[in-house]
Design a protein around this motif. Structure first.
Motif, PDB file in Angstrom:
ATOM      1  N   PHE B  74      28.634  42.359 -14.530  1.00 34.06           N
ATOM      2  CA  PHE B  74      28.108  42.625 -13.184  1.00 34.06           C
ATOM      3  C   PHE B  74      26.653  42.172 -13.201  1.00 34.06           C
ATOM      4  CE2 PHE B  74      28.214  44.008  -9.073  1.00 34.06           C
ATOM      5  CZ  PHE B  74      27.678  45.247  -8.768  1.00 34.06           C
ATOM      6  N   LEU B  75      26.355  41.143 -12.431  1.00 33.82           N
ATOM      7  CA  LEU B  75      25.026  40.542 -12.440  1.00 33.82           C
ATOM      8  C   LEU B  75      24.239  40.976 -11.206  1.00 33.82           C
ATOM      9  CD1 LEU B  75      25.927  36.881 -13.471  1.00 33.82           C
ATOM     10  CD2 LEU B  75      25.368  38.813 -14.946  1.00 33.82           C
ATOM     11  N   LEU B  76      22.984  41.305 -11.428  1.00 32.01           N
ATOM     12  CA  LEU B  76      22.072  41.648 -10.334  1.00 32.01           C
ATOM     13  C   LEU B  76      20.993  40.579 -10.267  1.00 32.01           C
ATOM     14  CD1 LEU B  76      21.032  43.802  -8.223  1.00 32.01           C
ATOM     15  CD2 LEU B  76      19.588  44.662 -10.083  1.00 32.01           C
ATOM     16  N   THR B  77      20.831  39.964  -9.099  1.00 32.03           N
ATOM     17  CA  THR B  77      19.836  38.915  -8.927  1.00 32.03           C
ATOM     18  C   THR B  77      18.794  39.318  -7.902  1.00 32.03           C
ATOM     19  OG1 THR B  77      21.378  37.153  -9.520  1.00 32.03           O
ATOM     20  CG2 THR B  77      19.438  36.515  -8.253  1.00 32.03           C
ATOM     21  N   LEU B  78      17.546  39.199  -8.305  1.00 29.90           N
ATOM     22  CA  LEU B  78      16.426  39.328  -7.384  1.00 29.90           C
ATOM     23  C   LEU B  78      16.113  37.908  -6.934  1.00 29.90           C
ATOM     24  CD1 LEU B  78      16.305  41.747  -9.457  1.00 29.90           C
ATOM     25  CD2 LEU B  78      13.894  41.913  -8.864  1.00 29.90           C
ATOM     26  N   GLU B  79      16.356  37.639  -5.690  1.00 32.09           N
ATOM     27  CA  GLU B  79      16.315  36.261  -5.219  1.00 32.09           C
ATOM     28  C   GLU B  79      14.903  35.680  -5.286  1.00 32.09           C
ATOM     29  OE1 GLU B  79      17.959  37.653  -1.700  1.00 32.09           O
ATOM     30  OE2 GLU B  79      19.954  37.832  -2.580  1.00 32.09           O
ATOM     31  N   SER B  80      13.925  36.493  -4.958  1.00 35.05           N
ATOM     32  CA  SER B  80      12.520  36.088  -5.023  1.00 35.05           C
ATOM     33  C   SER B  80      11.722  37.355  -5.307  1.00 35.05           C
ATOM     34  CB  SER B  80      12.087  35.449  -3.703  1.00 35.05           C
ATOM     35  OG  SER B  80      10.717  35.118  -3.731  1.00 35.05           O
ATOM     36  N   ALA B  81      11.430  37.581  -6.576  1.00 36.72           N
ATOM     37  CA  ALA B  81      10.880  38.866  -7.001  1.00 36.72           C
ATOM     38  C   ALA B  81       9.567  39.214  -6.295  1.00 36.72           C
ATOM     39  CB  ALA B  81      10.671  38.873  -8.511  1.00 36.72           C
ATOM     40  N   THR B  82       9.428  40.478  -5.939  1.00 32.98           N
ATOM     41  CA  THR B  82       8.195  40.988  -5.343  1.00 32.98           C
ATOM     42  C   THR B  82       7.696  42.168  -6.172  1.00 32.98           C
ATOM     43  OG1 THR B  82       9.276  42.611  -3.924  1.00 32.98           O
ATOM     44  CG2 THR B  82       9.067  40.376  -3.056  1.00 32.98           C
ATOM     45  N   SER B  83       6.436  42.520  -6.014  1.00 36.04           N
ATOM     46  CA  SER B  83       5.846  43.605  -6.801  1.00 36.04           C
ATOM     47  C   SER B  83       6.560  44.932  -6.527  1.00 36.04           C
ATOM     48  CB  SER B  83       4.355  43.729  -6.505  1.00 36.04           C
ATOM     49  OG  SER B  83       4.140  43.958  -5.126  1.00 36.04           O
ATOM     50  N   SER B  84       7.121  45.084  -5.328  1.00 35.31           N
ATOM     51  CA  SER B  84       7.822  46.332  -4.994  1.00 35.31           C
ATOM     52  C   SER B  84       9.148  46.469  -5.759  1.00 35.31           C
ATOM     53  CB  SER B  84       8.107  46.399  -3.490  1.00 35.31           C
ATOM     54  OG  SER B  84       8.995  45.368  -3.101  1.00 35.31           O
ATOM     55  N   GLN B  85       9.570  45.412  -6.418  1.00 37.86           N
ATOM     56  CA  GLN B  85      10.779  45.464  -7.216  1.00 37.86           C
ATOM     57  C   GLN B  85      10.490  45.781  -8.687  1.00 37.86           C
ATOM     58  OE1 GLN B  85      12.267  41.575  -5.841  1.00 37.86           O
ATOM     59  NE2 GLN B  85      13.970  42.650  -4.861  1.00 37.86           N
ATOM     60  N   THR B  86       9.240  46.013  -9.000  1.00 32.87           N
ATOM     61  CA  THR B  86       8.896  46.540 -10.317  1.00 32.87           C
ATOM     62  C   THR B  86       9.538  47.913 -10.439  1.00 32.87           C
ATOM     63  OG1 THR B  86       6.825  45.335 -10.551  1.00 32.87           O
ATOM     64  CG2 THR B  86       7.017  47.427 -11.749  1.00 32.87           C
ATOM     65  N   SER B  87      10.382  48.102 -11.462  1.00 31.14           N
ATOM     66  CA  SER B  87      11.159  49.326 -11.554  1.00 31.14           C
ATOM     67  C   SER B  87      11.936  49.322 -12.867  1.00 31.14           C
ATOM     68  CB  SER B  87      12.142  49.397 -10.377  1.00 31.14           C
ATOM     69  OG  SER B  87      12.830  50.631 -10.353  1.00 31.14           O
ATOM     70  N   VAL B  88      12.637  50.412 -13.090  1.00 32.68           N
ATOM     71  CA  VAL B  88      13.612  50.457 -14.178  1.00 32.68           C
ATOM     72  C   VAL B  88      14.998  50.383 -13.537  1.00 32.68           C
ATOM     73  CG1 VAL B  88      14.532  51.733 -16.130  1.00 32.68           C
ATOM     74  CG2 VAL B  88      12.081  51.840 -15.608  1.00 32.68           C
ATOM     75  N   TYR B  89      15.785  49.444 -13.998  1.00 33.50           N
ATOM     76  CA  TYR B  89      17.101  49.196 -13.420  1.00 33.50           C
ATOM     77  C   TYR B  89      18.185  49.696 -14.378  1.00 33.50           C
ATOM     78  CZ  TYR B  89      14.747  46.363  -9.965  1.00 33.50           C
ATOM     79  OH  TYR B  89      13.932  45.947  -8.937  1.00 33.50           O
ATOM     80  N   PHE B  90      19.106  50.459 -13.824  1.00 37.50           N
ATOM     81  CA  PHE B  90      20.208  50.981 -14.617  1.00 37.50           C
ATOM     82  C   PHE B  90      21.531  50.479 -14.077  1.00 37.50           C
ATOM     83  CE2 PHE B  90      18.338  53.872 -17.578  1.00 37.50           C
ATOM     84  CZ  PHE B  90      17.179  54.330 -16.974  1.00 37.50           C
ATOM     85  N   CYS B  91      22.383  50.090 -15.009  1.00 35.25           N
ATOM     86  CA  CYS B  91      23.763  49.772 -14.688  1.00 35.25           C
ATOM     87  C   CYS B  91      24.615  50.970 -15.101  1.00 35.25           C
ATOM     88  CB  CYS B  91      24.191  48.528 -15.456  1.00 35.25           C
ATOM     89  SG  CYS B  91      25.925  48.097 -15.260  1.00 35.25           S
ATOM     90  N   ALA B  92      25.667  51.225 -14.341  1.00 35.24           N
ATOM     91  CA  ALA B  92      26.582  52.304 -14.680  1.00 35.24           C
ATOM     92  C   ALA B  92      28.010  51.832 -14.449  1.00 35.24           C
ATOM     93  CB  ALA B  92      26.293  53.548 -13.854  1.00 35.24           C
ATOM     94  N   ILE B  93      28.931  52.401 -15.221  1.00 33.15           N
ATOM     95  CA  ILE B  93      30.347  52.106 -15.058  1.00 33.15           C
ATOM     96  C   ILE B  93      31.119  53.401 -14.879  1.00 33.15           C
ATOM     97  CG2 ILE B  93      30.193  49.978 -16.408  1.00 33.15           C
ATOM     98  CD1 ILE B  93      31.443  51.461 -18.770  1.00 33.15           C
ATOM     99  N   SER B  94      32.257  53.296 -14.223  1.00 30.64           N
ATOM    100  CA  SER B  94      33.034  54.499 -13.949  1.00 30.64           C
ATOM    101  C   SER B  94      34.486  54.131 -13.679  1.00 30.64           C
ATOM    102  CB  SER B  94      32.432  55.232 -12.738  1.00 30.64           C
ATOM    103  OG  SER B  94      33.244  56.304 -12.337  1.00 30.64           O
ATOM    104  N   GLU B  95      35.355  55.107 -13.980  1.00 33.45           N
ATOM    105  CA  GLU B  95      36.741  54.984 -13.562  1.00 33.45           C
ATOM    106  C   GLU B  95      37.036  55.987 -12.457  1.00 33.45           C
ATOM    107  OE1 GLU B  95      38.527  51.784 -14.503  1.00 33.45           O
ATOM    108  OE2 GLU B  95      39.721  53.426 -13.708  1.00 33.45           O
ATOM    109  N   GLY B  96      36.009  56.471 -11.825  1.00 37.76           N
ATOM    110  CA  GLY B  96      36.170  57.357 -10.670  1.00 37.76           C
ATOM    111  C   GLY B  96      35.633  58.750 -10.887  1.00 37.76           C
ATOM    112  N   GLU B  97      35.576  59.184 -12.151  1.00 32.06           N
ATOM    113  CA  GLU B  97      35.036  60.514 -12.415  1.00 32.06           C
ATOM    114  C   GLU B  97      34.063  60.435 -13.568  1.00 32.06           C
ATOM    115  OE1 GLU B  97      38.664  63.391 -10.902  1.00 32.06           O
ATOM    116  OE2 GLU B  97      38.021  63.432 -12.993  1.00 32.06           O
TER     117      GLU B  97
END
Lengths: 111, 110
Positions: B74-97
């Motif tokens: 699962f890829l996340l793309t920031l099309e044109s990065a801005t300073s407001s996108q400075t952050s910690v990014y987390f990926c999560a997976i689930s089977e519903g619960e």
């Protein structure tokens, strides 16, 4: 906007004491989950309670759910220094809906 | 830990550049999520996926796009990065619960 709101924002206790954190939410849910996050790490799933359940236990954790008040509480008994972390509630609407998190409670347990 | 890996773990990029974060799972879970975590805001959902090529927007999707061409990625793309996108990014997976989270990617946009 956030679905869950934890209370208090921060809690400081001594080892051996109990810690209680509360979560309020706004819309109907299928289940509510609690997560722990240690500093600089990802979240770890602790416990899930379904909308038709009122109370659930797991080790030193006790979770209650009151759907009429749209609120939940997490009780950690006999706290340890290793319980120091941020705790988040998250609501799930079932089906294809997503997990929506609150802002968390920061728990500090001092030796 | 569940088989979920985020890459890179840290990245510094310049304003206006595109950035892609990768989430890889070995659990064959159906649902995958991208969240960002900022002080005072908790975790906010950016995008999520409920199957290959099935994605939808979350609460804070502006400026982000995602792709899921295989169950495991699962890829996340920031099309044109801005300073407001400075952050910690987390990926999560689930089977519903219950969800399993990656270790996070700390992104700084300068």
């Amino acid at each position: 906007s956030q679905q869950g709101e934890e209370d208090p924002q921060a809690l400081s206790i001594q080892e051996g004491e109990n810690a209680t954190m509360n979560c309020s939410y706004k819309t109907s849910i299928n289940n509510l989950q609690w997560y722990r996050q240690n500093s600089g790490r990802g979240l770890v799933h602790l416990i899930l309670i379904r909308s038709n359940e009122r109370e659930k236990h797991s080790g030193r954790l006790r979770v209650t759910l009151d759907t009429s008040k749209k609120s939940s509480s997490l009780l950690i008994t006999a706290s340890r220094a290793a319980d120091t972390a941020s705790y988040f509630c998250a609501t799930h609407g079932g089906g294809y809906s997503t997990l929506t998190f609150g802002k968390g409670t920061m728990l500090l347990v001092s030796p | 830990d569940a088989g979920i890996t985020q890459s890179p773990r840290h990245k510094v990029t310049e304003t206006g550049t595109p950035v892609t974060l990768r989430c890889h799972q070995t659990e064959n879970h159906r649902y995958m999520y991208w969240y960002r975590q900022d002080p005072g805001h908790g975790l906010r959902l950016i995008h999520y996926s409920y199957g290959v090529k099935d994605t939808d927007k979350g609460e804070v999707s502006d400026g982000y796009s995602v792709s899921r061409s295989k169950t495991e990625d699962f890829l996340l793309t920031l099309e044109s990065a801005t300073s407001s996108q400075t952050s910690v990014y987390f990926c999560a997976i689930s089977e519903g619960e219950g969800a399993f989270f990656g270790q996070g990617t700390r992104l700084t946009v300068v």
